[in-house]
Enzyme design. Structure first.
Site, PDB file in Angstrom:
ATOM      1  N   ASP A  71       0.829  -1.303  -0.037  1.00 15.21           N
ATOM      2  CA  ASP A  71      -0.138  -0.078  -0.045  1.00 15.21           C
ATOM      3  C   ASP A  71       0.811   1.283  -0.148  1.00 15.21           C
ATOM      4  O   ASP A  71       1.928   1.311   0.855  1.00 15.21           O
ATOM      5  CB  ASP A  71      -0.755   0.151   1.213  1.00 15.21           C
ATOM      6  N   ASP A 112     -15.151  -5.144  -0.959  1.00 13.12           N
ATOM      7  CA  ASP A 112     -14.789  -4.826   0.292  1.00 13.12           C
ATOM      8  C   ASP A 112     -16.309  -4.821   1.048  1.00 13.12           C
ATOM      9  O   ASP A 112     -17.339  -4.218   0.743  1.00 13.12           O
ATOM     10  CB  ASP A 112     -14.337  -3.475   0.538  1.00 13.12           C
TER      11      ASP A 112
END
Length: 243
Positions: A14, A136
Site C-alpha cells: 500500500d 470490500d
C-alpha cells in the site's frame, strides 16, 4: 471442502507519499510506514520466488484518481511480478494510465458499485480477466469510498452480477478484519466458494499466521493477500515463499 490446487500468495504493498505503508481497518490516521521504497520491497518478494503483487494507491483512492503511478511503473519495470493495481481508477484515462504503467490487472472497487456501465465497458475493451472485482464488505454489505460508506448492496448479489458479466477474479476484503491480525473471515469465504465455485476468490484481511493460510487453502480460496502479517514479522518471507 478441500482445495485441489495450490493457493496463490499475493503480498500487498500500500502506497502513500511514495512509501510502503499499512493502515488498520482502512483508517488513514492509523498508518504505519514500513519502507521508503516500494520497489525495493517488491524486488525482495520477487527474489524469494513470489510471482504476484497487490499494489494499492491509497492516496489515489482518496483523490479518485491514481497518484502513485510512478511507483507502479518502477515496480513493473524493475521486476517481472504480475501486479494488480487499485486505488482511484475511476475513468477511462486512469485505467489506460495504469495499464501503460505496467499493471497486469486493475482492481475495480467503488467504481463497480457507482458506475457499472463504465466497468462493463472496461470488461469489453480489456477482457474480463484484466479486471479484478474489489468486494470490500462490512456486515455482508459492500463498503465503498475507502470503506467510509455503506452502499447497502448485498455482497452475494454484487459478486453474482459481475460473474454474469464474465468476471473471474474477486478480492474480498472484510473491513472488520483488515489490519487487526485476528484471522480472516473463513465462514464468509467458504459461503462464497460454495455459491460461486467458478470464482477465483482472493481472500484479503485478517491473515495473521501460517495457520490462517492453511485454513484458507483448505476451504479452497484461489489466493490470499498478505500484508501486515508479513510486515510485522508474524510470517517470514521464507515461509511465504515456501507456502
Amino acid at each position: 471442502m478441500t482445495s485441489k490446487k495450490e493457493m496463490v500468495i499475493i503480498p500487498a504493498i500500500d502506497i502513500i507519499e511514495g512509501k510502503a505503508v499499512r493502515l488498520t481497518q482502512g483508517d488513514y490516521s492509523q498508518k504505519t510506514e514500513y519502507a521508503e521504497s516500494p520497489v525495493a520491497v517488491a524486488k525482495m518478494f520477487e527474489k524469494a520466488g513470489i510471482k504476484r503483487l497487490h499494489v494499492v494507491d491509497l492516496e489515489g483512492a482518496k483523490a479518485s484518481k491514481p497518484v502513485n503511478l510512478n511507483r507502479l511503473e518502477e515496480i513493473t519495470t524493475e521486476t517481472e511480478l504480475l501486479v494488480d493495481f487499485g486505488g482511484g481508477i475511476k475513468s477511462n484515462e486512469s485505467i489506460e494510465l495504469a495499464f501503460s504503467s505496467g499493471a497486469h490487472q486493475i482492481t475495480a472497487g467503488s467504481i463497480a458499485v457507482k458506475n457499472r456501465p463504465l466497468v462493463v465497458e472496461w470488461i469489453e475493451k480489456y477482457g474480463a480477466d484484466k479486471i479484478v472485482l474489489g468486494a470490500d464488505v462490512h456486515n455482508r454489505k459492500i463498503a465503498i469510498n475507502g470503506w467510509q460508506e455503506d452502499s447497502g448492496i448485498d455482497l452475494f448479489e454484487f459478486v453474482g452480477s459481475y460473474i454474469d458479466l464474465g468476471i473471474s477474479h474477486c478480492i474480498c476484503t472484510d473491513v472488520s478484519k483488515d489490519g487487526l491480525l485476528q484471522g480472516p473471515s473463513i465462514a464468509l469465504y467458504e459461503e462464497l466458494i460454495i455459491k460461486f465455485p467458478q470464482l477465483n476468490l482472493i481472500a484479503s484481511g485478517g491473515v495473521s499466521s501460517l495457520e490462517d493460510l492453511e485454513e484458507l487453502k483448505r476451504i479452497g480460496v484461489y489466493g490470499a493477500i498478505v500484508g501486515k502479517a508479513y510486515y510485522e514479522g508474524r510470517i517470514s518471507l521464507e515461509e511465504l515463499a515456501a507456502f
